[in-house]
Design a protein around this motif. Structure first.
Motif, PDB file in Angstrom:
ATOM      1  N   ASP A  10       0.805  -1.222   0.000  1.00 54.64           N
ATOM      2  CA  ASP A  10       0.000   0.000   0.000  1.00 54.64           C
ATOM      3  C   ASP A  10       0.837   1.271   0.000  1.00 54.64           C
TER       4      ASP A  10
ATOM      5  N   PRO B 237       4.451   1.726  -1.646  1.00 54.70           N
ATOM      6  CA  PRO B 237       5.610   1.082  -2.271  1.00 54.70           C
ATOM      7  C   PRO B 237       6.931   1.815  -2.106  1.00 54.70           C
ATOM      8  N   ASP B 238       6.901   3.038  -1.584  1.00 55.48           N
ATOM      9  CA  ASP B 238       8.160   3.720  -1.307  1.00 55.48           C
ATOM     10  C   ASP B 238       8.713   3.351   0.070  1.00 55.48           C
TER      11      ASP B 238
ATOM     12  N   LEU C   1       9.552  -6.906  -6.251  1.00 56.17           N
ATOM     13  CA  LEU C   1       8.417  -5.993  -6.266  1.00 56.17           C
ATOM     14  C   LEU C   1       7.137  -6.719  -6.654  1.00 56.17           C
TER      15      LEU C   1
ATOM     16  N   GLN D 209       2.092  -5.099  -9.440  1.00 57.50           N
ATOM     17  CA  GLN D 209       1.511  -3.775  -9.670  1.00 57.50           C
ATOM     18  C   GLN D 209       2.502  -2.639  -9.446  1.00 57.50           C
ATOM     19  N   HIS D 210       3.661  -2.952  -8.855  1.00 60.43           N
ATOM     20  CA  HIS D 210       4.656  -1.907  -8.595  1.00 60.43           C
ATOM     21  C   HIS D 210       5.932  -2.081  -9.416  1.00 60.43           C
ATOM     22  N   GLN D 211       5.936  -3.011 -10.362  1.00 56.36           N
ATOM     23  CA  GLN D 211       7.134  -3.241 -11.161  1.00 56.36           C
ATOM     24  C   GLN D 211       7.566  -1.993 -11.931  1.00 56.36           C
ATOM     25  N   HIS D 212       6.597  -1.191 -12.356  1.00 50.53           N
ATOM     26  CA  HIS D 212       6.940   0.004 -13.137  1.00 50.53           C
ATOM     27  C   HIS D 212       7.693   1.042 -12.307  1.00 50.53           C
ATOM     28  N   LEU D 213       7.681   0.879 -10.978  1.00 41.43           N
ATOM     29  CA  LEU D 213       8.367   1.822 -10.099  1.00 41.43           C
ATOM     30  C   LEU D 213       9.814   1.426  -9.813  1.00 41.43           C
ATOM     31  N   ARG D 214      10.277   0.315 -10.369  1.00 41.56           N
ATOM     32  CA  ARG D 214      11.601  -0.194 -10.015  1.00 41.56           C
ATOM     33  C   ARG D 214      12.715   0.845 -10.178  1.00 41.56           C
TER      34      ARG D 214
ATOM     35  N   LEU E  83      12.420   3.283  -7.265  1.00 40.53           N
ATOM     36  CA  LEU E  83      12.631   2.677  -5.949  1.00 40.53           C
ATOM     37  C   LEU E  83      14.085   2.277  -5.746  1.00 40.53           C
TER      38      LEU E  83
END
Length: 310
Positions: free
Chosen positions: A41, A43-44, A290, A293-298, A301
Motif C-alpha cells: 500500500d 511502495p516507497d 516488487l 503492480q509496482h514493477q513500473h516503479l523499479r 525505488l
C-alpha cells in the motif's frame, strides 16, 4: 472449535529506519533476511522479512520501516512482547552478546517457569528470548550466531489488553486452549502446532491505549497449511460475526485480516507458496522484489530506497 490453525505465521511491526532495522535483526540477532520487498500500500517503504534459513512459518519477523515515523506508545490493544525461542542454557551467551552489541533493556526474569531474557529493539520494540529445550527447529547458522545458541523461531506473543476475556474466547474458537495462568496473564497454546504455539494474554483494565508507531507491532499472523483451510477459517469467522477481509495475495502467502475484540489486528496466512517462489533458497533476500503492480516503479525505488547491507 477450529483445527486448521497451526501456530504463529509471522509478526509484522513498524520501524523508523530500514538500515538500522536490518542491522539489528541480521547482525545482532543473527536472523536471515529472507525477503526484501515493499509495502503493497506504500511502495516507497520497504517490507523486510527476517527468519530462519527458509522463511519457515513460525519464524518470520517482518517490518515496515517508515522513514522518520513517530515512536509508538505502548499500552493496551496491542501485541506487547514478541518472544523468540532459544536452546536451553544459552541465555548467558545472549546476555554477553547483547552487552557487546549495545542492545538495551536487557534483563533476566522467569515467567511460567521459563527462563527469559528481555530486551528492546532499536525503536523500543519489546522482545524476549525464552529457553526451550524441547524446540527442535533448525536455526539459520550463517548469521554470526553459533547453531547451538541461535534463535529457533517464535516462542510466543503476549497480547496486552484492557479486558482479555473476549479475545481469549476468540483464540479458543481458533483452536487454542488455556494451559496456565499467572497473576493477570493467561497462557493459551495450540496442540500439534509448528513450534510457535503460545499466546499469552495480559489483562490491564487500568492502562491507557497503545498508539501505533515505530516500535509497535502492526499485526500478528496465524498459520494455515493452504488456501482451502484458510477459506474454512474465514467462513467460520464470518459466520461468528467477525468482519474479515477478502483473501489477499501477498506474493509469498495468501492473507485474511480481522480485528479482535481487544483491538489487535489478526491475520491468517497460508504456508504456501513460500519465499522461494521468486528467489532460489540460496539467495533469499538478496535482491529487491516488487509486487506485479509496482514493477513500473523499479527505477525510482532502486534509486530512492535506503541501501541495506547484505
Amino acid at each position: 472449535m477450529l483445527n486448521q490453525i497451526k501456530g504463529l505465521h509471522h509478526v509484522t511491526s513498524m520501524a523508523s529506519d530500514a538500515r538500522r532495522n536490518n542491522e539489528f535483526f541480521t547482525r545482532k540477532l543473527g536472523l536471515r533476511r529472507v525477503k526484501k520487498t515493499v509495502n503493497f500500500d506504500a511502495p516507497d517503504v520497504y517490507h523486510l522479512y527476517y527468519a530462519d534459513e527458509f522463511g519457515t512459518p513460525g519464524s518470520v519477523m517482518t517490518y515496515f520501516p517508515f522513514p522518520d515515523i513517530g515512536k509508538g506508545r505502548h499500552g493496551v490493544g496491542e501485541v506487547g512482547t514478541t518472544v523468540f525461542s532459544v536452546p536451553e542454557g544459552t541465555l548467558g551467551y545472549w546476555e554477553k552478546r547483547f552487552a557487546d552489541e549495545g542492545v538495551s533493556g536487557v534483563a533476566r526474569e522467569t515467567s511460567f517457569g521459563e527462563k527469559r531474557l528481555t530486551f528492546t529493539g532499536p525503536d523500543g520494540d519489546s522482545f524476549a528470548l525464552v529457553e526451550d529445550k524441547a524446540d527442535s527447529r533448525a536455526p539459520w547458522i550463517k548469521g554470526g550466531v553459533p547453531g547451538d545458541e541461535a534463535i529457533r523461531g517464535f516462542h510466543s506473543v503476549a497480547l496486552r489488553l484492557k479486558d482479555g476475556g473476549a479475545t481469549e474466547e476468540l483464540l479458543k474458537f481458533m483452536g487454542y486452549e488455556e494451559v496456565d495462568k499467572s497473576g493477570n496473564v493467561r497462557r493459551l497454546a495450540i496442540e500439534n502446532g509448528n513450534g510457535a504455539d503460545v499466546v499469552d494474554i495480559e489483562s490491564l483494565p487500568g492502562a491507557g491505549f497503545a498508539n501505533l508507531g515505530a516500535g509497535s507491532v502492526h499485526h500478528v499472523a496465524f498459520a494455515v497449511e493452504d488456501r482451502a483451510r484458510q477459506l474454512e477459517v474465514r467462513k467460520a469467522l464470518v459466520d461468528t460475526g467477525y468482519g474479515v477481509t477478502p483473501v489477499i495475495d501477498r506474493d509469498y502467502f495468501w492473507a485474511i485480516y480481522f480485528r479482535t475484540p481487544g483491538g489487535v489486528l489478526f491475520e491468517v496466512s497460508t504456508n504456501e507458496p513460500g519465499f522461494d517462489r521468486d528467489e532460489d533458497t540460496a539467495h533469499l533476500g538478496e535482491t529487491l522484489k516488487l509486487p506485479t503492480q509496482h514493477q513500473h516503479l523499479r527505477p525510482y525505488l532502486e534509486q530512492h530506497l535506503q541501501k541495506l547491507e547484505d
